[in-house]
Design a protein around this motif. Structure first.
Motif, PDB file in Angstrom:
ATOM      1  N   ILE A   1       0.836  -1.204   0.000  1.00 54.34           N
ATOM      2  CA  ILE A   1       0.000   0.000   0.000  1.00 54.34           C
ATOM      3  C   ILE A   1       0.871   1.254   0.000  1.00 54.34           C
ATOM      4  CG2 ILE A   1      -1.629   1.366   1.366  1.00 54.34           C
ATOM      5  CD1 ILE A   1      -2.931  -1.244   2.242  1.00 54.34           C
TER       6      ILE A   1
ATOM      7  N   SER B   1       0.937   4.012  -2.906  1.00 62.02           N
ATOM      8  CA  SER B   1       0.682   5.421  -2.576  1.00 62.02           C
ATOM      9  C   SER B   1       1.762   6.322  -3.159  1.00 62.02           C
ATOM     10  CB  SER B   1       0.632   5.595  -1.050  1.00 62.02           C
ATOM     11  OG  SER B   1      -0.405   4.849  -0.474  1.00 62.02           O
TER      12      SER B   1
ATOM     13  N   VAL C   1      -3.360  -5.783  -4.019  1.00 64.24           N
ATOM     14  CA  VAL C   1      -3.420  -4.471  -3.389  1.00 64.24           C
ATOM     15  C   VAL C   1      -3.709  -3.406  -4.437  1.00 64.24           C
ATOM     16  CG1 VAL C   1      -2.024  -2.676  -2.273  1.00 64.24           C
ATOM     17  CG2 VAL C   1      -2.035  -5.005  -1.360  1.00 64.24           C
TER      18      VAL C   1
ATOM     19  N   GLN D   1      -7.379  -3.760  -5.671  1.00 61.06           N
ATOM     20  CA  GLN D   1      -8.434  -3.449  -4.719  1.00 61.06           C
ATOM     21  C   GLN D   1      -8.361  -2.037  -4.151  1.00 61.06           C
ATOM     22  OE1 GLN D   1      -8.878  -6.463  -1.670  1.00 61.06           O
ATOM     23  NE2 GLN D   1      -8.631  -8.138  -3.132  1.00 61.06           N
ATOM     24  N   LYS D   2      -7.189  -1.413  -4.187  1.00 61.21           N
ATOM     25  CA  LYS D   2      -7.033  -0.122  -3.534  1.00 61.21           C
ATOM     26  C   LYS D   2      -6.858   1.056  -4.497  1.00 61.21           C
ATOM     27  CE  LYS D   2      -7.386  -1.962   0.509  1.00 61.21           C
ATOM     28  NZ  LYS D   2      -8.610  -1.732   1.333  1.00 61.21           N
ATOM     29  N   LYS D   3      -6.656   0.783  -5.783  1.00 62.03           N
ATOM     30  CA  LYS D   3      -6.447   1.901  -6.705  1.00 62.03           C
ATOM     31  C   LYS D   3      -7.673   2.802  -6.786  1.00 62.03           C
ATOM     32  CE  LYS D   3      -7.659  -0.677 -10.937  1.00 62.03           C
ATOM     33  NZ  LYS D   3      -7.134  -1.170 -12.242  1.00 62.03           N
TER      34      LYS D   3
ATOM     35  N   ASN E   1      -9.813   3.532  -4.405  1.00 66.31           N
ATOM     36  CA  ASN E   1      -9.798   4.420  -3.242  1.00 66.31           C
ATOM     37  C   ASN E   1      -8.859   5.589  -3.465  1.00 66.31           C
ATOM     38  OD1 ASN E   1     -10.405   1.599  -2.435  1.00 66.31           O
ATOM     39  ND2 ASN E   1     -10.656   2.447  -0.391  1.00 66.31           N
TER      40      ASN E   1
ATOM     41  N   PHE F   1     -11.885   7.011   1.272  1.00 63.19           N
ATOM     42  CA  PHE F   1     -11.214   6.134   2.232  1.00 63.19           C
ATOM     43  C   PHE F   1     -12.173   5.576   3.286  1.00 63.19           C
ATOM     44  CE2 PHE F   1      -7.896   9.238   0.825  1.00 63.19           C
ATOM     45  CZ  PHE F   1      -7.175   8.347   0.050  1.00 63.19           C
TER      46      PHE F   1
ATOM     47  N   ASP G   1      -9.641   3.955   5.837  1.00 60.79           N
ATOM     48  CA  ASP G   1      -9.101   2.738   5.225  1.00 60.79           C
ATOM     49  C   ASP G   1      -7.585   2.847   5.111  1.00 60.79           C
ATOM     50  OD1 ASP G   1      -9.864   0.190   3.598  1.00 60.79           O
ATOM     51  OD2 ASP G   1      -8.423   1.236   2.321  1.00 60.79           O
ATOM     52  N   HIS G   2      -6.891   1.704   5.193  1.00 64.59           N
ATOM     53  CA  HIS G   2      -5.428   1.763   5.159  1.00 64.59           C
ATOM     54  C   HIS G   2      -4.867   2.278   3.842  1.00 64.59           C
ATOM     55  CE1 HIS G   2      -5.450  -2.919   4.329  1.00 64.59           C
ATOM     56  NE2 HIS G   2      -6.331  -2.282   3.607  1.00 64.59           N
ATOM     57  N   SER G   3      -5.690   2.350   2.793  1.00 60.91           N
ATOM     58  CA  SER G   3      -5.237   2.988   1.557  1.00 60.91           C
ATOM     59  C   SER G   3      -5.005   4.482   1.758  1.00 60.91           C
ATOM     60  CB  SER G   3      -6.255   2.763   0.429  1.00 60.91           C
ATOM     61  OG  SER G   3      -7.547   3.203   0.816  1.00 60.91           O
TER      62      SER G   3
END
Length: 294
Positions: free
Chosen positions: A182, A186, A215, A218-220, A222, A228, A277-279
């Motif tokens: 993550i 980032s 990761v 699923q997180k892009k 966000n 978040f 969220d951790h993102s």
């Protein structure tokens, strides 16, 4: 089918309990905040006002709470699982806690005629809702096989990784890898935006190569939308990285990247992002780069 007590009906526990009820089990839920039992009740399950009532007569007791002290309270506390579960009940701890605490609790369970498995999960809220969790299980072979119907109702990848505490050790490694991914994602997003690149297109092509990961997939979204809403909160990942760094120190293992990401997660928590969220580690990179958004 089994009678299952499910303790802890939060973001993860609630959909897991519902899946177990839908699989044909008789699920009795308990949560400190009673309104969180409503999805289980709507699925045909039941709710109780105490842990003691929930576990009385249950074949299986599932626990999904935030941290080691919470698990101790649920299992060891007055009115808790150890004092009220029937003999030979199978206790499955889906929480993420310290491996040494799990080993201690498993021994207490054996002394009381109970069977405990540590079975932390990975996959976040989406994995819980889709019954697609990855479950890493510590405990005996016999108890693992006995718990298989429960695991198959809530997970997609279920692996017995060793004796008591092994599941928590593997989960700690999981949290190290996820946090590092993550953070790297980032930094890549802020880097791409600094050059005016079509970031969505860039992440699409990166996802098709060696840089691709779950990761990223699923997180892009966000990160691109700066949305978040927590699937897994920073404050919980901060706790998990504390477990990783402490366990690594005990083992005499160097984890320089893990230690750095742990500090970045701690910083995010300290500035008030713990509930995101951790993102949202992305926000920390933006702060360091002087590119904070309002």
């Amino acid at each position: 089918m089994s009678t299952i007590a499910f303790i802890g009906l939060g973001i993860m526990g609630s959909p897991m309990a519902v899946h177990l009820q839908n699989a044909g089990h008789d699920v009795v839920g308990y949560n400190r905040t009673p309104e969180k039992t409503q999805p289980l009740i709507a699925a045909g399950g039941r709710a109780t006002q105490s842990i003691a009532d929930a576990v009385s007569g249950a074949d299986v007791v599932c626990v999904m709470v935030p941290d080691s002290p919470d698990v101790r309270d649920v299992l060891e506390g007055e009115g808790g699982v150890f004092a009220n579960a029937k003999p030979n009940a199978l206790v499955i701890d889906f929480s993420t806690i310290r491996p040494d605490v799990t080993v201690e609790l498993a021994e207490q369970a054996r002394e009381r005629g109970l069977r405990l498995l540590d079975a932390p999960v990975s996959g976040g809220e989406a994995g819980a809702k889709n019954a697609a969790l990855s479950i890493m299980v510590g405990g005996s072979d016999e108890d693992f096989e006995a718990a298989r119907p429960v695991f198959e109702a809530v997970g997609k990848t279920v692996v017995h990784v060793g004796p008591s505490g092994s599941g928590q050790t593997v989960k700690a490694a999981n949290q190290l890898i996820v946090a590092a991914n993550i953070q790297a994602l980032s930094e890549a997003v802020v880097f791409l935006e600094a050059y005016g690149v079509d970031t969505g297109a860039a992440l699409e092509v990166l996802g098709g190569g060696l840089a691709g990961s779950k990761v990223l997939d699923q997180k892009k979204g966000n990160m691109l939308s700066r949305s978040f809403v927590p699937g897994f909160r920073i404050e919980l990942h901060h706790k998990d990285l504390g477990i990783v760094t402490a366990a690594a120190r005990e083992a005499g293992v160097a984890i320089p990247l893990g230690s750095l990401v742990a500090q970045l997660m701690a910083s995010a928590t300290a500035v008030g992002d713990g509930g995101l969220d951790h993102s949202a580690l992305l926000r920390g990179v933006e702060r360091l780069s002087g590119r904070e958004r309002s």
